[in-house]
Design an enzyme around this catalytic site. Structure first.
Site, mmCIF file in Angstrom:
data_model
loop_
_atom_site.group_PDB
_atom_site.id
_atom_site.type_symbol
_atom_site.label_atom_id
_atom_site.label_comp_id
_atom_site.label_asym_id
_atom_site.label_seq_id
_atom_site.Cartn_x
_atom_site.Cartn_y
_atom_site.Cartn_z
ATOM 1 N N ASP A 13 0.806 -1.213 0.079
ATOM 2 C CA ASP A 13 0.005 -0.128 0.042
ATOM 3 C C ASP A 13 0.738 1.243 -0.012
ATOM 4 O OD1 ASP A 13 -2.118 -1.754 0.060
ATOM 5 O OD2 ASP A 13 -2.122 -1.756 2.450
ATOM 6 N N LYS A 16 1.929 1.955 -5.225
ATOM 7 C CA LYS A 16 2.244 1.210 -6.293
ATOM 8 C C LYS A 16 1.394 1.765 -7.596
ATOM 9 C CE LYS A 16 2.500 -2.768 -4.377
ATOM 10 N NZ LYS A 16 2.011 -2.216 -3.003
ATOM 11 N N GLY A 40 -4.343 -4.344 -3.449
ATOM 12 C CA GLY A 40 -5.630 -3.481 -3.799
ATOM 13 C C GLY A 40 -5.024 -2.047 -4.058
ATOM 14 N N HIS A 41 -5.201 -1.767 -5.529
ATOM 15 C CA HIS A 41 -4.429 -0.425 -5.745
ATOM 16 C C HIS A 41 -5.552 0.590 -6.257
ATOM 17 C CE1 HIS A 41 -1.199 -3.069 -6.086
ATOM 18 N NE2 HIS A 41 -1.640 -3.613 -7.298
ATOM 19 N N GLN A 223 1.880 -6.328 -3.284
ATOM 20 C CA GLN A 223 2.428 -6.755 -2.117
ATOM 21 C C GLN A 223 3.655 -5.703 -2.052
ATOM 22 O OE1 GLN A 223 1.205 -9.761 -3.540
ATOM 23 N NE2 GLN A 223 -0.660 -8.771 -2.920
#
Ligand code: GDP
Ligand code: IMO
Ligand code: MG
Length: 427
Positions: A13, A16, A40-41, A223
Site C-alpha cells: 500500500d 504502487k 488493492g491499488h 504486495q
C-alpha cells in the site's frame, strides 16, 4: 530503458498503483508477475477513483497491453468482474493477455484460507482470505490447477478430484466443514472457459518479442518486500515473491533484461495483518497518520497499522531488490506535524543494529532508535517542483534519501494523478 520493475518497499500500500499509472503513458506493456486479488491499488484519475485488485494498474491507460503472467494466482470470478466493471466505465480492456501457466484460485483454496486462519486463532497471519496461500501451496506441492487445464475437461476433473481427495479429509475431519464436491469446482471453472480462451497466451514469448523489438515493459509487483515469502517477515508474509527477482521467475524474462528497479516507499510506514513492525504507533500520532493518510485497506477495509519511516527497511529493500530509484509517496500526509521521527537503527535487547536483523526474534524485539526532523505547515499538495517545497520538507526528503540506499526520483504530494514532484525521469 525497456524493462522496468516496480515494487513495494515496505509492507504494501505504498502507492504502487498510482506510480504505475504515472508511468503508463510511456510504456507499452504492464505485467503483473506475483500475487492475486489480495492486492488493492487505488488510482485517482480526475474525479474518478479506481480500485484494482487482480488487474495491473497500467490497464487504465489507453494503448497499454496488460499482462497477467505465470507467477500470478487467478480467481476467475474476480478477473471477469473486474474486467466488466472497467468496461462499464469506458476503459478498453480488450488487450489483456493471461498466461496459460498461471495458477487458478478455486473454491477450496478460498475456503481453506479462511478456515486455517480461524484455526490459528491468536497466531493468525491476518490474510486477505482470498485463497492466495493455499493456491501457492498447491503450486509448490505440484497439485495446482493451471489456466491451461481449464481447456481440457478430462485433465481438469482428474486434477480437481485428486486435490479434493486430500482436502476434503482436512475440511471435514480437522476443520469440521462440509466436503466440497468436484463437480461444483469443475463446473464453475468450465463456465469461464469460453470467455477465457481468447485471452490466454504464451506471455513469456510475447514479452520477449516485445523487448526484442524495443518496446517498454513495466513489471508491476503486488504486495511488497517485507511481505515477500523469502525476504519478508516470515511467516507473516504473503506466499509469493514480491521482490524484483519475482519479476523474472514470475514472467519468464531473464534477469539481465531488467534495466531499472523502482521501489515505491511511503514517507511513513503502514502494515495490514499481523507480524512485527518496529515503528508502529499506538498513540494519537498513529491515529493522525491513519486519518490523514486515509489508511484503510483497499481490499479488506481493515484499518492499517501506522508508524514512522524506517530507514533500515528502506536500505534492506534497496539491497534485496537492486533498487535504482525510489518513488517517495504521501509526503503531504506529514504536513502539520511539529516534528517527524525517523527510525535510523534498532535497539535489540541493548544491542544496536544498524541493519535489519536476520533473526526473526531479534526483529520482534527491535525498538526503533529515532532521529527527529522539524516539520512544516504549508499545504504542499499543489507543489510540482522540489524547490517549491518548504525547506523543512526538502530537508526531510534529502535526509531520507541519504539513509535509504538509492536516489529519490519522484515525490507524491497527494492522491491525484498529477500530484507528484519529479526529480529524475523514470522511463
Ligand atoms: P498500492 O497497493 O501500493 O497500490 O497502494 P494503495 O492504493 O493500496 O494505497 C495507497 C493510497 O494512497 C491510495 O489510496 C492512493 O490514492 C493514495 N496515494 C498515493 N500516492 C499518494 C500521495 O502522494 N499522497 C496522498 N495523500 N495519497 C497518495
Ligand atoms: P498491495 O499490492 C498490504 C498482507 C495481508 C496479510 C499477509 C498475507 O495492495 O500492496 P495473503 O492474503 O496475501 O495471504 O495475506 O499479507 N497483504 C497485504 N498487505 N497490501 C497488500 O497488497 C497485501 N497483500 C497481502 O494483510 O498480512
Ligand atoms: Mg494496496
Amino acid at each position: 530503458m525497456p524493462a522496468i520493475v516496480l515494487i513495494g518497499a515496505q509492507w504494501g500500500d505504498e502507492g504502487k498503483g498510482k506510480a504505475t499509472d504515472l508511468l503508463a503513458d510511456r510504456i507499452d506493456y504492464v505485467v503483473k508477475f506475483n500475487g492475486g486479488n489480495n492486492a488493492g491499488h487505488t488510482v485517482v484519475v480526475g474525479d474518478e477513483k479506481y480500485a484494482l485488485h487482480l488487474l495491473p494498474s497500467g490497464i487504465l491507460t489507453p494503448g497499454v497491453t496488460p499482462v497477467i503472467a505465470n507467477g500470478v494466482v487467478i480467481d476467475l470470478e474476480v478477473l471477469f468482474a473486474e474486467l466488466d466493471a472497467l468496461s462499464a466505465r469506458g476503459i478498453d480492456v480488450s488487450r489483456l493477455k493471461v498466461s496459460a501457466n498461471a495458477h487458478v484460485i478455486t473454491l477450496y483454496h478460498r475456503t481453506l484460507d479462511k478456515v486455517t486462519e480461524r484455526f490459528l486463532g491468536k497466531r493468525q497471519i491476518g490474510t486477505t482470505g482470498r485463497g492466495i496461500g493455499p493456491t501457492y501451496a498447491d503450486k509448490i506441492n505440484r497439485v495446482g490447477i493451471r489456466i491451461q487445464d481449464i481447456f481440457d475437461e478430462g485433465i481438469l476433473r482428474q486434477k480437481v478430484e485428486s486435490a479434493l481427495e486430500v482436502k476434503n479429509h482436512l475440511l471435514v475431519k480437522i476443520y469440521n466443514r462440509r466436503a466440497i464436491h468436484a463437480d461444483e469446482v469443475v463446473n464453475e471453472l468450465l463456465s469461464y472457459a469460453d470467455r477465457l480462451r481468447p485471452l490466454v497466451a504464451d506471455t513469456a514469448l510475447e514479452l520477449h518479442r516485445a523487448l526484442d523489438s524495443g518496446k517498454t515493459v513495466l513489471f508491476e509487483g503486488g504486495q511488497a518486500t517485507m511481505l515477500d515469502v523469502d525476504h519478508g517477515t516470515y511467516p507473516f508474509v504473503t506466499s509469493s515473491n514480491a521482490t524484483a527477482g519475482g519479476a523474472s521467475t514470475g514472467s519468464g524474462i531473464g534477469p539481465n533484461r531488467v534495466d531499472r528497479v523502482i521501489a515505491v516507499v511511503k514517507a511513513y510506514t503502514t502494515r495490514v495483518g499481523s507480524g512485527p513492525f518496529p515503528t508502529e504507533l499506538f498513540d494519537e500520532s498513529g491515529e493522525f497518520l491513519r486519518k490523514t493518510g486515509f489508511e484503510f485497506g483497499t481490499t479488506t477495509g481493515r484499518p492499517r497499522r501506522c508508524g514512522w519511516y524506517d530507514a533500515p527497511i528502506a536500505r534492506y529493500t534497496a539491497r534485496i531488490n537492486g533498487v535504482t530509484d525510489f518513488v517517495l509517496t504521501k509526503l503531504d500526509v506529514l504536513t502539520g506535524l511539529a516534528e517527524i521521527p525517523v527510525c535510523v537503527a534498532y535497539d535489540v535487547d541493548g544491542t544496536r543494529f544498524d541493519e535489519m536483523p536476520v533473526n526473526q526474534s531479534d526483529f520482534h524485539h527491535a525498538k526503533p532508535i529515532y532521529e527527529m526532523f522539524p516539520g512544516w505547515t504549508e499545504d504542499i499538495t499543489g507543489v510540482r517542483s522540489f524547490d517549491d517545497l518548504p525547506k523543512n520538507a526538502q530537508a526531510y526528503v534529502r535526509a531520507l534519501e541519504a539513509m535509504s540506499g538509492a536516489r529519490f526520483s519522484a515525490i507524491g504530494v497527494g492522491p491525484a494523478r498529477d500530484a507528484i514532484v519529479v526529480l529524475h525521469d523514470l522511463v
